[in-house]
Write an enzyme that holds these catalytic residues in place. Structure first.
Site, PDB file in Angstrom:
ATOM      1  N   LYS A  76      10.844   7.752 -14.755  1.00  0.00           N
ATOM      2  CA  LYS A  76      11.463   8.267 -13.531  1.00  0.00           C
ATOM      3  C   LYS A  76      10.827   7.538 -12.350  1.00  0.00           C
ATOM      4  O   LYS A  76       9.605   7.319 -12.339  1.00  0.00           O
ATOM      5  CB  LYS A  76      11.222   9.771 -13.457  1.00  0.00           C
ATOM      6  N   SER A 151      16.376  16.949 -10.888  1.00  0.00           N
ATOM      7  CA  SER A 151      16.365  15.676 -10.206  1.00  0.00           C
ATOM      8  C   SER A 151      16.206  14.488 -11.146  1.00  0.00           C
ATOM      9  O   SER A 151      16.410  13.358 -10.725  1.00  0.00           O
ATOM     10  CB  SER A 151      15.226  15.655  -9.178  1.00  0.00           C
ATOM     11  N   SER A 175      13.602  20.256 -13.120  1.00  0.00           N
ATOM     12  CA  SER A 175      14.178  18.903 -13.166  1.00  0.00           C
ATOM     13  C   SER A 175      14.035  18.155 -14.487  1.00  0.00           C
ATOM     14  O   SER A 175      14.578  17.062 -14.621  1.00  0.00           O
ATOM     15  CB  SER A 175      13.587  18.047 -12.059  1.00  0.00           C
TER      16      SER A 175
HETATM   17  N1  GLN Z   1      16.309  21.891  -8.068  1.00  0.00           N
HETATM   18  C1  GLN Z   1      14.963  22.148  -7.704  1.00  0.00           C
HETATM   19  C2  GLN Z   1      14.701  21.627  -6.313  1.00  0.00           C
HETATM   20  O1  GLN Z   1      15.549  21.040  -5.776  1.00  0.00           O
HETATM   21  C3  GLN Z   1      14.002  21.559  -8.685  1.00  0.00           C
HETATM   22  C4  GLN Z   1      13.813  20.102  -8.551  1.00  0.00           C
HETATM   23  C5  GLN Z   1      12.703  19.586  -9.421  1.00  0.00           C
HETATM   24  O2  GLN Z   1      12.330  20.217 -10.408  1.00  0.00           O
HETATM   25  N2  GLN Z   1      12.145  18.453  -9.033  1.00  0.00           N
HETATM   26  O3  GLN Z   1      13.670  21.803  -5.752  1.00  0.00           O
END
Ligand code: GLN
Length: 483
Positions: A76, A151, A175
C-alpha cells in the site's frame, strides 16, 4: 501461474517448478495488460522486482528456504520505500521519495519477498471506497462499476484480480477488512502494536495498524509472519513473541465458543448479508463450534466517537505537511503564511481537508472536553464491552459490512453515508483488537464478508477459524469474470 496462492508459490519455488524471476515477469505482464481497467497501482517497481526475484532465486540455489523467499507482493502506498515514490494517495506527496524503508517493507524484503509496486489508496487512508485518491478511483474487479472498498482498495483489487497473490495494507477503521469483504479476499487487522508502524505514514496513530490482504487465511498467516514483531523504532510496538501463525491453522474448532452480538443484526443490515452471516455460523457449528448470543451495548456510539478521534489525530499528524519540509509547495507564495495556506489548500483533497477541520475543531480549547474527551470515554466503554464479551466467548462473529460494494460515486457526495458503512469494523480499532474478514458468499454477484474478532494477540485463533472454514467452503476460491 497467476492463480497460485502464496502457499502454492512457495511449494512451486521449493520444487523448482518455476523461478521467482519467471513468475515475476508473468505477473508484471499481467499487471500491464489488466491494471488499466482497475487502476490498482500508483507506481510499478519493475526493476526492483526483477532484481529482488533474481536475488531470491540465487538464495534458493544456495540452499535457503522460506515461505516468502521469491514471493511477489505489493505495498500500500503509505509504507515508505527508499528511493521510491510514497504518495499516500495524495498530491501532497506526489513528488515524495521516501529516504528509508518502513520496518514492514524492510522485514518483508529481508524474508525475500519481491515488491511489484505500490498500490492505490484513499488519500491519507481516509475513506471506505477508494474514491478520494489523487490518482483516481480504483474499480472493483467483481463489477467495474462498483467501488472495491477503501482505503486499501488498490491492494484489494489487485489481489482479487489475480495480479499478484497478496499485498500489505493498513486498517485504521476497517481499511483491510472492508475492502477484503468487497472483493472476496481474506484480510487481517492485527492487534494494535503487533505490526510496526515505523515508516507507515500516519493517519490516526492510536488506531492505525498494518496487516495482510490475501485470498486465503493460509496466505494471511504467511504474510503476517513476515510483517509482525517488536520494533524498537515504534514506541507503541509490543514486545511479545510472534507465534508460528501457519502452525496455528489446523486446530480443531470443537468446543470453540462463538459470540454473536445481537446489536449486529439491526435495521441497517442488508437482510441478504444477515442470511449469509447465519449460513457461516451454521457452517462453523458443523465443525464443532458453539454459538452464544452476546451484547455489545455501546456499539451504537462507536461511529461518532471514531469520527472525532480519527480526525483529531489526523489534524495533528498532517500538520507536518506545511509546504516546507516535504511534499508539495505552492507556486510563488507571497509570504510564509500564504505558503502554508496555499500548499495545504492545493496539496490536500476535499476529504482530507474536511477531516483536518473536524479534528482541529474537536481539539480546540472550549470544545476539547465536549468532543475529544467524551469520545475517548466512549472508546473505553467500547473496549469494556469486548472485555466482558471475551469472558464468555473465544471469538466474536458478524458481518464485515452492512451492505455490499456500492456503485462508484454513489456515496462520494455524502461523507456521513460513507462513514456509516464502517459500523462493524471500527470498534476493533477503538479497542485495539485483532479482526479478520473472510469471504462468505455473494449478493447480486458482489462478494460479502464475515468478520471474526478475537482477544488481544489471538491472530492465530482468527486464522485457525478462517482456515477451517475455508477447508469446508469454496467462496474464497471464486474468481471474478475477466480476471
Ligand atoms: N473508513 C474509515 C475512515 O475513513 C477507515 C479508514 C481506514 O481504516 N484507513 O477513516
Amino acid at each position: 501461474m497467476h492463480h497460485m496462492t502464496l502457499a502454492e508459490i512457495a511449494r512451486g519455488l521449493a520444487d523448482k517448478k518455476f523461478s521467482s524471476e519467471e513468475l515475476t515477469k508473468v505477473l508484471l505482464a499481467r499487471i500491464a495488460q489488466l491494471d488499466p481497467q482497475l487502476n490498482s497501482f500508483i507506481s510499478l517497481t519493475e526493476d526492483l522486482a526483477l532484481s529482488q526475484a533474481k536475488a531470491a532465486d540465487a538464495r534458493r540455489a544456495n540452499g535457503e528456504s522460506g515461505a516468502l523467499l521469491g514471493a511477489p507482493i505489493a505495498h500500500k502506498d503509505l509504507f515508505c520505500t527508499q528511493g521510491i515514490r510514497t504518495s499516500c494517495g495524495s498530491k501532497m506527496l506526489d513528488n515524495f521519495k521516501a529516504p528509508y524503508d518502513a520496518t514492514v517493507v524492510a522485514k518483508l524484503a529481508a524474508a525475500g519477498a519481491v515488491t511489484l509496486g505500490k498500490t492505490n489508496m484513499d488519500e491519507f487512508a481516509m475513506g471506505s471506497a477508494n474514491e478520494s485518491s489523487y490518482y483516481g478511483a480504483v474499480k472493483n474487479p467483481w463489477n467495474l462499476e462498483h467501488v472495491p472498498g477503501g482505503s486499501s482498495g488498490g491492494s484489494a483489487a489487485a489481489v482479487a484480480a489475480r495480479l499478484l497473490p497478496a499485498a500489505t495494507a493498513t486498517d485504521t477503521g476497517g481499511s483491510i477488512r472492508q475492502p477484503a469483504a468487497f472483493t472476496n479476499l481474506t484480510g487481517l487487522k492485527p492487534t494494535y502494536g503487533r505490526v510496526s508502524r515505523w515508516g507507515m505514514i500516519a493517519y490516526a496513530s492510536s488506531l492505525d495498524q498494518g496487516g495482510p490482504l490475501a485470498r486465503t487465511a493460509e496466505d494471511c498467516a504467511i504474510l503476517l509472519q513476515g510483517m509482525a514483531g517488536f520494533d524498537p523504532n515504534d514506541s507503541t510496538s509490543i514486545d511479545e513473541p510472534v507465534p508460528d501463525y501457519s502452525a496455528s491453522l489446523n486446530g480443531s474448532l470443537q468446543g470453540l465458543r462463538i459470540g454473536v452480538p445481537k446489536e449486529y443484526f439491526s435495521a441497517g443490515l442488508d437482510p441478504r448479508i444477515a442470511e449469509l452471516t447465519h449460513n457461516s455460523i451454521k457452517a462453523l457449528e458443523k465443525l464443532g463450534a458453539e454459538i452464544k448470543p452476546i451484547s455489545l451495548p455501546n456499539m451504537q456510539h462507536a461511529i461518532p466517537a471514531y469520527y472525532v478521534i480519527a480526525p483529531a489525530e489526523a489534524s495533528s499528524n498532517l500538520s507536518r505537511f506545511d509546504g516546507v519540509r516535504f511534499g508539495y509547495r505552492c507556486e510563488n507564495p507571497d509570504n510564509l503564511i500564504d505558503l502554508y495556506k496555499r500548499s495545504r489548500g492545493e496539496g490536500f483533497g476535499a476529504e482530507v481537508q474536511r477531516r483536518i477541520m473536524v479534528g482541529a475543531y474537536a481539539l480546540s480549547a472550549g470544545y476539547y472536553d465536549a468532543y475529544y474527551l467524551k469520545a475517548q470515554k466512549i472508546r473505553r466503554l467500547v473496549k469494556n464491552d469486548f472485555m466482558a464479551a471475551f469472558n464468555e466467548v473465544d471469538i466474536i462473529l458478524g458481518p464485515t459490512t452492512p451492505n455490499p460494494a456500492w456503485k462508484l460515486g454513489a456515496k462520494s457526495s455524502d461523507p456521513v453515508a460513507e462513514y456509516l458503512e464502517d459500523v462493524y469494523t471500527i470498534t476493533a480499532n477503538l479497542a485495539g483488537l485483532p479482526g479478520l474478514s473472510m469471504p462468505a458468499g455473494f449478493v447480486d454477484g458482489l462478494p460479502v464478508g464475515v468478520q471474526l474478532l478475537a482477544p488481544y494477540f489471538q491472530e492465530g485463533r482468527l486464522l485457525n477459524v478462517a482456515h477451517q472454514y475455508q477447508l469446508n467452503t469454496d467462496w474464497h476460491t471464486r474468481t471474478p469474470t475477466g480476471f
